[in-house]
Design a protein around this motif. Structure first.
Motif, PDB file in Angstrom:
ATOM      1  N   SER A 161     -18.914  -7.385   5.839  1.00 21.08           N
ATOM      2  CA  SER A 161     -17.497  -7.275   5.647  1.00 21.08           C
ATOM      3  C   SER A 161     -17.369  -6.553   3.905  1.00 21.08           C
ATOM      4  O   SER A 161     -16.540  -5.806   3.775  1.00 21.08           O
ATOM      5  CB  SER A 161     -17.095  -8.744   5.135  1.00 21.08           C
ATOM      6  N   THR A 162     -18.670  -6.833   3.284  1.00 24.51           N
ATOM      7  CA  THR A 162     -18.684  -5.898   2.189  1.00 24.51           C
ATOM      8  C   THR A 162     -18.533  -4.432   2.264  1.00 24.51           C
ATOM      9  O   THR A 162     -17.913  -3.759   1.662  1.00 24.51           O
ATOM     10  CB  THR A 162     -20.128  -6.390   1.386  1.00 24.51           C
ATOM     11  N   MET A 163     -19.105  -3.904   3.261  1.00 29.65           N
ATOM     12  CA  MET A 163     -19.073  -2.561   3.827  1.00 29.65           C
ATOM     13  C   MET A 163     -17.962  -2.216   4.121  1.00 29.65           C
ATOM     14  O   MET A 163     -17.335  -0.948   3.768  1.00 29.65           O
ATOM     15  CB  MET A 163     -20.203  -2.284   4.979  1.00 29.65           C
ATOM     16  N   ILE A 164     -17.232  -2.890   4.780  1.00 30.11           N
ATOM     17  CA  ILE A 164     -15.761  -2.891   5.206  1.00 30.11           C
ATOM     18  C   ILE A 164     -14.932  -2.542   3.821  1.00 30.11           C
ATOM     19  O   ILE A 164     -13.784  -1.612   3.959  1.00 30.11           O
ATOM     20  CB  ILE A 164     -15.059  -3.738   6.273  1.00 30.11           C
ATOM     21  N   ARG A 165     -14.960  -3.425   2.998  1.00 34.33           N
ATOM     22  CA  ARG A 165     -14.147  -3.679   1.736  1.00 34.33           C
ATOM     23  C   ARG A 165     -14.526  -2.303   0.936  1.00 34.33           C
ATOM     24  O   ARG A 165     -13.496  -1.914   0.580  1.00 34.33           O
ATOM     25  CB  ARG A 165     -14.409  -5.007   1.011  1.00 34.33           C
ATOM     26  N   LYS A 166     -15.746  -1.958   0.784  1.00 36.19           N
ATOM     27  CA  LYS A 166     -15.881  -0.653  -0.023  1.00 36.19           C
ATOM     28  C   LYS A 166     -15.287   0.516   0.922  1.00 36.19           C
ATOM     29  O   LYS A 166     -14.772   1.391   0.174  1.00 36.19           O
ATOM     30  CB  LYS A 166     -17.485  -0.568  -0.080  1.00 36.19           C
ATOM     31  N   GLY A 167     -15.576   0.470   1.980  1.00 38.95           N
ATOM     32  CA  GLY A 167     -15.078   1.784   2.838  1.00 38.95           C
ATOM     33  C   GLY A 167     -13.398   1.811   2.603  1.00 38.95           C
ATOM     34  O   GLY A 167     -12.809   2.742   2.414  1.00 38.95           O
ATOM     35  N   GLU A 181      -5.669  -5.862  15.581  1.00 34.30           N
ATOM     36  CA  GLU A 181      -4.450  -6.824  14.993  1.00 34.30           C
ATOM     37  C   GLU A 181      -4.895  -7.104  13.375  1.00 34.30           C
ATOM     38  O   GLU A 181      -4.127  -7.220  12.595  1.00 34.30           O
ATOM     39  CB  GLU A 181      -4.761  -8.256  15.496  1.00 34.30           C
ATOM     40  N   VAL A 182      -6.609  -7.186  13.084  1.00 32.65           N
ATOM     41  CA  VAL A 182      -7.121  -7.443  11.739  1.00 32.65           C
ATOM     42  C   VAL A 182      -6.607  -6.054  11.100  1.00 32.65           C
ATOM     43  O   VAL A 182      -6.112  -6.265   9.671  1.00 32.65           O
ATOM     44  CB  VAL A 182      -8.299  -7.819  11.755  1.00 32.65           C
ATOM     45  N   TRP A 183      -6.993  -4.803  11.576  1.00 36.51           N
ATOM     46  CA  TRP A 183      -6.866  -3.561  10.868  1.00 36.51           C
ATOM     47  C   TRP A 183      -5.311  -3.518  10.292  1.00 36.51           C
ATOM     48  O   TRP A 183      -4.975  -3.392   9.186  1.00 36.51           O
ATOM     49  CB  TRP A 183      -7.069  -2.535  11.637  1.00 36.51           C
ATOM     50  N   GLU A 184      -4.339  -3.769  11.480  1.00 32.69           N
ATOM     51  CA  GLU A 184      -2.861  -3.636  11.083  1.00 32.69           C
ATOM     52  C   GLU A 184      -2.494  -4.700   9.991  1.00 32.69           C
ATOM     53  O   GLU A 184      -1.651  -4.393   9.165  1.00 32.69           O
ATOM     54  CB  GLU A 184      -2.309  -3.839  12.450  1.00 32.69           C
ATOM     55  N   TYR A 185      -2.713  -5.822  10.091  1.00 34.55           N
ATOM     56  CA  TYR A 185      -2.642  -6.692   9.122  1.00 34.55           C
ATOM     57  C   TYR A 185      -3.311  -6.299   7.556  1.00 34.55           C
ATOM     58  O   TYR A 185      -2.350  -6.528   6.644  1.00 34.55           O
ATOM     59  CB  TYR A 185      -3.152  -8.298   9.368  1.00 34.55           C
ATOM     60  N   ALA A 186      -4.142  -6.112   7.449  1.00 40.29           N
ATOM     61  CA  ALA A 186      -5.017  -5.500   6.279  1.00 40.29           C
ATOM     62  C   ALA A 186      -4.367  -4.403   5.637  1.00 40.29           C
ATOM     63  O   ALA A 186      -3.976  -4.443   4.563  1.00 40.29           O
ATOM     64  CB  ALA A 186      -6.573  -5.292   6.531  1.00 40.29           C
ATOM     65  N   ASP A 187      -3.968  -3.446   6.611  1.00 38.37           N
ATOM     66  CA  ASP A 187      -3.261  -2.298   6.236  1.00 38.37           C
ATOM     67  C   ASP A 187      -1.920  -2.450   5.696  1.00 38.37           C
ATOM     68  O   ASP A 187      -1.400  -2.105   4.690  1.00 38.37           O
ATOM     69  CB  ASP A 187      -3.406  -1.478   7.278  1.00 38.37           C
ATOM     70  N   GLU A 188      -1.256  -3.306   6.428  1.00 36.71           N
ATOM     71  CA  GLU A 188       0.045  -3.826   5.959  1.00 36.71           C
ATOM     72  C   GLU A 188       0.237  -4.368   4.710  1.00 36.71           C
ATOM     73  O   GLU A 188       1.203  -4.357   3.884  1.00 36.71           O
ATOM     74  CB  GLU A 188       0.769  -4.447   7.270  1.00 36.71           C
ATOM     75  N   MET A 189      -0.766  -5.458   4.340  1.00 35.20           N
ATOM     76  CA  MET A 189      -1.001  -5.983   3.300  1.00 35.20           C
ATOM     77  C   MET A 189      -1.463  -5.549   2.105  1.00 35.20           C
ATOM     78  O   MET A 189      -1.600  -5.794   1.070  1.00 35.20           O
ATOM     79  CB  MET A 189      -1.613  -7.334   3.496  1.00 35.20           C
ATOM     80  N   ASN A 190      -1.873  -4.208   2.246  1.00 32.67           N
ATOM     81  CA  ASN A 190      -2.821  -3.470   1.263  1.00 32.67           C
ATOM     82  C   ASN A 190      -4.001  -3.817   0.909  1.00 32.67           C
ATOM     83  O   ASN A 190      -4.350  -4.186  -0.378  1.00 32.67           O
ATOM     84  CB  ASN A 190      -1.784  -3.176   0.156  1.00 32.67           C
ATOM     85  N   PHE A 191      -4.651  -4.794   1.506  1.00 32.57           N
ATOM     86  CA  PHE A 191      -5.998  -5.393   1.203  1.00 32.57           C
ATOM     87  C   PHE A 191      -7.059  -4.351   1.038  1.00 32.57           C
ATOM     88  O   PHE A 191      -7.200  -3.473   1.647  1.00 32.57           O
ATOM     89  CB  PHE A 191      -6.384  -6.421   2.209  1.00 32.57           C
ATOM     90  N   TYR A 192      -7.850  -5.059   0.037  1.00 33.28           N
ATOM     91  CA  TYR A 192      -9.232  -4.233  -0.246  1.00 33.28           C
ATOM     92  C   TYR A 192      -8.839  -2.935  -0.847  1.00 33.28           C
ATOM     93  O   TYR A 192      -9.762  -2.190  -1.027  1.00 33.28           O
ATOM     94  CB  TYR A 192     -10.016  -4.305   0.895  1.00 33.28           C
ATOM     95  N   LYS A 193      -7.694  -2.426  -0.899  1.00 43.99           N
ATOM     96  CA  LYS A 193      -7.392  -1.187  -1.398  1.00 43.99           C
ATOM     97  C   LYS A 193      -7.848  -0.682  -3.163  1.00 43.99           C
ATOM     98  O   LYS A 193      -7.916   0.492  -3.273  1.00 43.99           O
ATOM     99  CB  LYS A 193      -5.959  -0.628  -1.203  1.00 43.99           C
ATOM    100  N   LYS A 194      -8.055  -1.792  -3.925  1.00 41.67           N
ATOM    101  CA  LYS A 194      -7.914  -1.600  -5.145  1.00 41.67           C
ATOM    102  C   LYS A 194      -9.449  -1.919  -5.664  1.00 41.67           C
ATOM    103  O   LYS A 194     -10.079  -2.921  -5.094  1.00 41.67           O
ATOM    104  CB  LYS A 194      -7.130  -2.407  -5.981  1.00 41.67           C
TER     105      LYS A 194
END
Length: 194
Positions: A161-167, A181-194
């Motif tokens: 998960s660390t590698m994914i968050r950094k990516g 479904e996880v990718w779409e939700y994370a992208d829609e919510m702007n998770f881990y982008k900052k």
């Protein structure tokens, strides 16, 4: 009696590696179901990078929706924090006396099991199913041929998960590592982008 494997994790986020292991465990062992237990806070990890509990649970829910034998669980959200596995096991066993609960863990966790709170109590009352991990160190001799510890020859998955968050933060395409479904939700919510 139904045999349930409890797969604990912060799932920050849940990724295909988690699903590969959970699915392998339920298909290639005597476990009837796997419950993905979303942990609110691991006493051994910093909390700052964790998404809110409900967001991580939502991702696990979406990731497992199409798997009949894999279910999300928020049991630990209702327990006092910080929480320990031994308390969760006592609580879940009390809530579901008709089911037998087992632990699922990576070989790396087995190597530190002797440091867990009341690990003797866990081993006295529950079986542990271990999947292989590439990790340094050796397993404590008391766990090597223990009657309640079962090694399952699952695939070794080198995704974190660390590698994914950094990516995501570095604007890399990590889409193949997450359930759609996880990718779409994370992208829609702007998770881990900052």
């Amino acid at each position: 009696m139904m045999k349930i494997g409890l797969y604990f994790g912060t799932f920050n986020p849940i990724h295909i590696g988690h699903l590969i292991i959970a699915n392998h465990m339920v298909e290639y062992s005597d476990l009837d179901e796997i419950w993905m237990v979303v942990t609110p806070h691991n006493p051994f990890k910093k909390k700052s990078s964790l998404l809110e509990n409900h967001h991580r649970f939502e991702m696990v829910y979406r990731a497992t929706e199409n798997y009949v034998k894999i279910k999300p669980s928020d049991i630990e959200f209702k327990l006092p924090q910080p929480n320990y596995t031994v308390y969760t096991l006592a609580n879940i066993t009390e809530l579901h006396p008709d089911k037998e609960f087992c632990l699922i863990m990576g070989e790396d966790n087995l190597k530190s099991l002797h440091k867990w709170k009341n690990y003797e109590t866990i081993l006295e009352h529950h079986h542990i199913y271990v999947y292989p991990r590439i990790a340094e160190g050796t397993v404590d001799h008391q766990f090597k041929n223990h009657s309640k510890i079962h090694k399952v020859d699952a695939p070794i998955v080198q995704i974190s998960s660390t590698m994914i968050r950094k990516g995501i933060k570095n604007q890399k395409n990590i889409q193949p590592l997450l359930p759609k479904e996880v990718w779409e939700y994370a992208d829609e919510m702007n998770f881990y982008k900052k």
